[in-house]
Design an enzyme around this catalytic site. Sequence first.
Site, PDB file in Angstrom:
ATOM      1  N   GLY A 224      12.743  -3.690  -3.777  1.00  0.00           N
ATOM      2  CA  GLY A 224      13.088  -2.276  -3.909  1.00  0.00           C
ATOM      3  C   GLY A 224      14.006  -2.018  -5.087  1.00  0.00           C
ATOM      4  O   GLY A 224      13.737  -2.460  -6.211  1.00  0.00           O
ATOM      5  N   GLY A 227      15.095  -4.882  -7.596  1.00  0.00           N
ATOM      6  CA  GLY A 227      14.218  -5.467  -8.615  1.00  0.00           C
ATOM      7  C   GLY A 227      13.208  -6.436  -8.032  1.00  0.00           C
ATOM      8  O   GLY A 227      12.759  -6.272  -6.893  1.00  0.00           O
ATOM      9  N   ASP A 254       2.654  -0.698  -4.573  1.00  0.00           N
ATOM     10  CA  ASP A 254       1.285  -0.827  -5.111  1.00  0.00           C
ATOM     11  C   ASP A 254       1.269  -0.540  -6.609  1.00  0.00           C
ATOM     12  O   ASP A 254       0.524  -1.182  -7.366  1.00  0.00           O
ATOM     13  CB  ASP A 254       0.340   0.154  -4.407  1.00  0.00           C
ATOM     14  CG  ASP A 254       0.327  -0.057  -2.911  1.00  0.00           C
ATOM     15  OD1 ASP A 254       0.515  -1.198  -2.473  1.00  0.00           O
ATOM     16  OD2 ASP A 254       0.145   0.933  -2.183  1.00  0.00           O
TER      17      ASP A 254
HETATM   18  O1  RIB Z   1       1.411   1.331   0.138  1.00  0.00           O
HETATM   19  C1  RIB Z   1       1.158   2.687   0.388  1.00  0.00           C
HETATM   20  C2  RIB Z   1      -0.196   2.840   0.992  1.00  0.00           C
HETATM   21  O2  RIB Z   1      -0.198   2.226   2.261  1.00  0.00           O
HETATM   22  C3  RIB Z   1      -0.610   4.263   1.236  1.00  0.00           C
HETATM   23  O3  RIB Z   1      -1.337   4.798   0.173  1.00  0.00           O
HETATM   24  C4  RIB Z   1      -1.413   4.170   2.529  1.00  0.00           C
HETATM   25  O4  RIB Z   1      -2.730   4.578   2.383  1.00  0.00           O
HETATM   26  C5  RIB Z   1      -1.304   2.726   2.975  1.00  0.00           C
HETATM   27  O5  RIB Z   1      -2.393   1.997   2.597  1.00  0.00           O
END
Ligand code: RIB
EC number: 2.7.1.229
Length: 307
Positions: A224, A227, A254
């Site tokens: 987070g 880092g 992501d």
């Molecule tokens: O990491 C966030 C994602 O987790 C969201 O977009 C949700 O769809 C889940 O997959």
Amino acid sequence: MKKSDVLVIGSNMIDLMTYIKRMPVAGETVEADDFSMGFGGKGANQAVAAARLGAQVSFISMVGNDSFGEQQLANFKAANIDVSGVGVGHKNSGAAPIFVDPTADNRILIVKGANSELTPAVLDEHLDMIRNTKLIVLQQEIPLETNYHAIDLANRYGVPVLLNPAPANKQLDMEHVRRVDFFSPNETELATLTGLPTESMDEISRAAQRLVDMGVKNVLVTIGSRGVLWVSATTSQLIDAVRVDAVDTTGAGDSFIGSFANYYAQGETVPKALRHANEYAAITVTRRGTQKSYPTAEEVAAMYQPS
Ligand code: RIB
């Protein structure tokens, strides 16, 4: 077949983003501040982040047999992602009710739907795609067996693999993890997988080292606002996060993975790719939504020096 920079094998979801002051207790109704729908799913988010930065991205995924599935496909195409590996399942599209509180933290439920139809056999229909890429990126919103098969195929073809073990799954077999090139849990997932505490930096470092001792090549622990910690047999270094005022952290992890994949596939060294991925993720948390918050290469260039 033209070689892609990044092949993402994974999930897609429709995100139902609700901005709340607090979660209701059982039997209670509470008014929320705002709601919006968006495109999400950890795999799709990673694919879109890499594509927004200019990477040639291929995606193997399953959308639902419904109007959301059609919208997902249109969204991937708009992001310039190769969708020849995206199939239509029998189930409904995956969906994720998400609750974001005033501290920018989130709580996420996932309903996998068609994502559970991304079986190992589907990968066998796309061997050319798997053979012809610089990096394969995996997460855990599809069956574990499919990820194991992806790792087998990647090893057979000599293609590097990044596995992001999110959401955490205690069933994950470390024998397979040893055969990936990058393993990137957050500190909570690291605790789940190792059974060790991961509150302090020392504890995180010890838990990551445990994975390296078990044979994992490169452990990238995302922590987070602190880092990312990169631990391998030859290094242990913290790459500091960029300080920003966060409004919504959903999908930031992501965006980090997808942007790291882009920078690494474009030939950056690991520490440089990690630094740029920190910068990318920092921008996303200053905006609401998941994919909606992901900047383009031009937006990133306007904010950070290339170096
Ligand atoms: O990491 C966030 C994602 O987790 C969201 O977009 C949700 O769809 C889940 O997959």
